[in-house]
Write an enzyme that holds these catalytic residues in place. Structure first.
Site, PDB file in Angstrom:
ATOM      1  N   ASN A 180       0.868  -1.234   0.025  1.00 28.51           N
ATOM      2  CA  ASN A 180      -0.048  -0.103  -0.042  1.00 28.51           C
ATOM      3  C   ASN A 180       0.959   1.157   0.017  1.00 28.51           C
ATOM      4  O   ASN A 180       0.437   2.333  -0.645  1.00 28.51           O
ATOM      5  CB  ASN A 180      -0.779  -0.067   1.179  1.00 28.51           C
ATOM      6  CG  ASN A 180      -1.823  -1.157   1.374  1.00 28.51           C
ATOM      7  OD1 ASN A 180      -2.166  -1.739   0.048  1.00 28.51           O
ATOM      8  ND2 ASN A 180      -2.475  -1.514   2.487  1.00 28.51           N
ATOM      9  N   GLU A 214      -2.732  -3.723  -5.466  1.00 31.20           N
ATOM     10  CA  GLU A 214      -3.876  -3.676  -4.822  1.00 31.20           C
ATOM     11  C   GLU A 214      -4.829  -2.757  -5.166  1.00 31.20           C
ATOM     12  O   GLU A 214      -5.626  -2.223  -4.578  1.00 31.20           O
ATOM     13  CB  GLU A 214      -3.942  -3.994  -3.314  1.00 31.20           C
ATOM     14  CG  GLU A 214      -3.200  -5.481  -2.871  1.00 31.20           C
ATOM     15  CD  GLU A 214      -3.513  -5.553  -1.477  1.00 31.20           C
ATOM     16  OE1 GLU A 214      -4.036  -5.010  -0.670  1.00 31.20           O
ATOM     17  OE2 GLU A 214      -3.079  -6.893  -1.125  1.00 31.20           O
ATOM     18  N   GLU A 264       2.163 -11.734  -2.608  1.00 31.50           N
ATOM     19  CA  GLU A 264       1.814 -11.492  -1.056  1.00 31.50           C
ATOM     20  C   GLU A 264       0.846 -12.691  -0.573  1.00 31.50           C
ATOM     21  O   GLU A 264      -0.096 -12.966  -1.005  1.00 31.50           O
ATOM     22  CB  GLU A 264       1.023 -10.364  -0.604  1.00 31.50           C
ATOM     23  CG  GLU A 264       1.788  -8.994  -0.821  1.00 31.50           C
ATOM     24  CD  GLU A 264       0.906  -7.765  -0.550  1.00 31.50           C
ATOM     25  OE1 GLU A 264       0.096  -7.887   0.562  1.00 31.50           O
ATOM     26  OE2 GLU A 264       1.097  -6.636  -1.077  1.00 31.50           O
TER      27      GLU A 264
END
Ligand code: AHR
Length: 501
Positions: A73, A174, A293
């Site tokens: 992120n 993401e 991930e």
């Protein structure tokens, strides 16, 4: 009463050559992963650049083939230019993904140095949250172009004459998630990723690119997201990413240990989507998977519960028990089983944050239970994955039916003339009487039978009790006429290393 299970593996029934990069890892500017994790200039073991030598030694011992960086992120709000050039000029910025203060002491060049010292490759990610084509192509130019252009000469002026030559790049992170800075729809992301991919490859045609898949199979947009993104990017990317974290918050260990079946299903679904797009496009190109991930994650100390804008706050420092290590073992075996299509995977993450390695500021570094299956897979899981034909007693759990007590695979290493059997006994009450038929290899001998076990499946290590759960080589596997016989203790991870005579 013991459970029973068998594994048949034949040297000619090859699933695939394993790409070592499935034993990759991830280091993000998050919590104490970078600062106080790999980098702590005041630590007694720090080298001239401030990297902890004790951590480097452990990472080198893992032979980690590739490390994803700088996020996560984090990357979706990252201005990479803040992290290069003279330290005194680097800004301290509010880092929105983890609500921390980023000092930018470590940036692209320092991380490239660390990776060299750790003997690993870098999987670099570009920001497609707040930024786009321009920042991404400039970063490729800065990192990979030899010299004679604005950004490559800037790198040289920063003390890095040789280009870093990063080969693998993630197109954002993401981007489907509402938590992401600059979340996008699949169509918005697919268009941007494709145009960014083109520009990045025009700068350096040798790079390989990973498009963002869903941030988990539980996302409402899962499957449609992959189909749309691949439709828009297929010709310009090599991989699509998968992310998945599991936990046992419901304290149902039998169900938890079956969750690798969910990972298996997830991988199969993404392969189907890749192949659907391939067929639709009448393409000859095969797309591969980057499971960049994966891990067990309990998330009980996130940014919501700590003070805002701290430097390197202790975020997501999960402590892992034996059952978590067994789950990690099952995930690793699942990745090996899909070695034909999964070419990269990253345990998320490597140090301090949801990690197998934990550091104490100014003090020791200690290994979590999950370190061991990861270490064994990374060291001995190299070579050819063989099709495992398994018979096993089974059980039903809350979310899964017909779960085999045995999870296993055999890996043939032709160079070393060895075969290694990786096996998890999921049963919480009984050992497994295990027999492996490896007769196609002729005569074999047991080198060692490593076992990770503990009477208490919830047992874990701490900084003060570092070896409470640690592997031993006292497993009693024997080999006779190409067959291997072993007792796999209840809830245990087993590595049976065999030499071909
Ligand atoms: O690994 C921690 C975080 O989990 C990553 O930053 C993000 O990509 C995922 O949601």
């Amino acid at each position: 009463m013991s459970k029973k299970a068998t594994l048949l593996a034949d040297k000619s029934f090859i699933l695939s050559e394993i790409d070592n990069r499935i034993y990759g890892a991830f280091i993000e500017h998050l919590g104490r992963a970078v600062y106080e994790g790999i980098y702590e200039p005041d630590h007694p073991s720090a080298d001239s650049q401030g990297f902890r030598r004790d951590v480097l030694d452990i990472v080198r011992s893992l032979q980690v083939p590739i490390v994803r960086y700088p996020g996560g992120n984090f990357v979706s709000g990252y201005n990479w230019e803040d992290g290069v050039g003279p330290l005194a000029e680097r800004p301290k910025v509010l880092e929105l993904a983890w609500v921390s203060l980023e000092t930018n002491e470590i940036g692209t060049n320092e991380f490239a140095d660390w990776a060299k010292k750790a003997n690993t490759e870098v999987m670099m990610a570009v920001n497609l949250g707040t930024r786009g084509i321009d920042a991404a192509r400039n970063l490729v130019e800065y990192c990979n172009h030899p010299s004679g252009s604005f950004w490559s000469d800037k790198r040289i002026s920063h003390g890095y004459k040789e280009p870093h030559r990063f080969k693998t790049w993630c197109l954002g992170n993401e981007m489907d998630g509402p938590w992401q800075i600059g979340q996008k729809t699949a169509a918005e992301y697919g268009r941007l990723a494709n145009e960014t991919a083109k520009a990045m490859k025009w700068v350096d045609p040798s790079i390989e690119l990973v498009a963002c898949g869903s941030s988990g199979s539980g996302m409402q947009t899962f499957a449609e997201w992959e189909a749309t993104v691949l439709d828009l990017t297929y010709d310009n990317v090599e991989y699509i990413s998968l992310h998945s974290y599991y936990d046992n918050k419901e304290n149902n260990t039998e169900n938890f240990l079956a969750k690798s079946l969910d990972m298996d299903e997830f991988i199969k679904s993404v392969i189907s989507i890749c192949d659907y797009v391939k067929a639709k496009k009448r393409s000859k190109k095969q797309l591969y998977l980057s499971f960049d991930e994966w891990n067990v994650w309990y998330s009980n100390n996130g940014s919501a519960v700590i003070d805002r804008w701290q430097v390197a706050p202790p975020l997501y420092e999960d402590v892992y028990s034996l059952e978590d290590a067994l789950a990690v073992g099952c995930f690793l075996i699942t990745l090996m089983k899909h070695a034909g299509r999964v070419k990269m995977a990253c345990i998320a993450q490597l140090v301090n944050v949801i990690a197998p390695i934990t550091t104490v500021k100014g003090g020791t570094v200690w290994l979590q239970t999950t370190f061991y299956p990861y270490l064994h897979a990374a060291l001995y899981g190299r070579g050819t994955a063989l099709q495992p034909v398994i018979t096993s007693d089974k059980y039903d759990s809350k979310d899964f039916t017909d779960v085999p007590y045995l999870e296993a695979i055999a890996v043939h290493n032709e160079e070393g003339n060895t075969v290694t059997v990786f096996a998890v006994n999921r049963c919480l009450t009984d050992s497994i009487d295990f027999e492996a038929d490896l007769r196609s290899f002729g005569e074999i001998r047991v080198i060692e039978h490593i076992v990770l076990e503990h009477e208490d499946v919830k047992a874990h290590n701490t900084a003060f009790d570092q070896k409470r759960v640690a592997p031993h080589s006292g497993g009693l596997a024997t080999a006779d006429s190409g067959k291997v016989y072993a007792k796999l203790p209840k809830h245990s991870w087993n590595v049976i290393r065999l030499s071909i005579v």
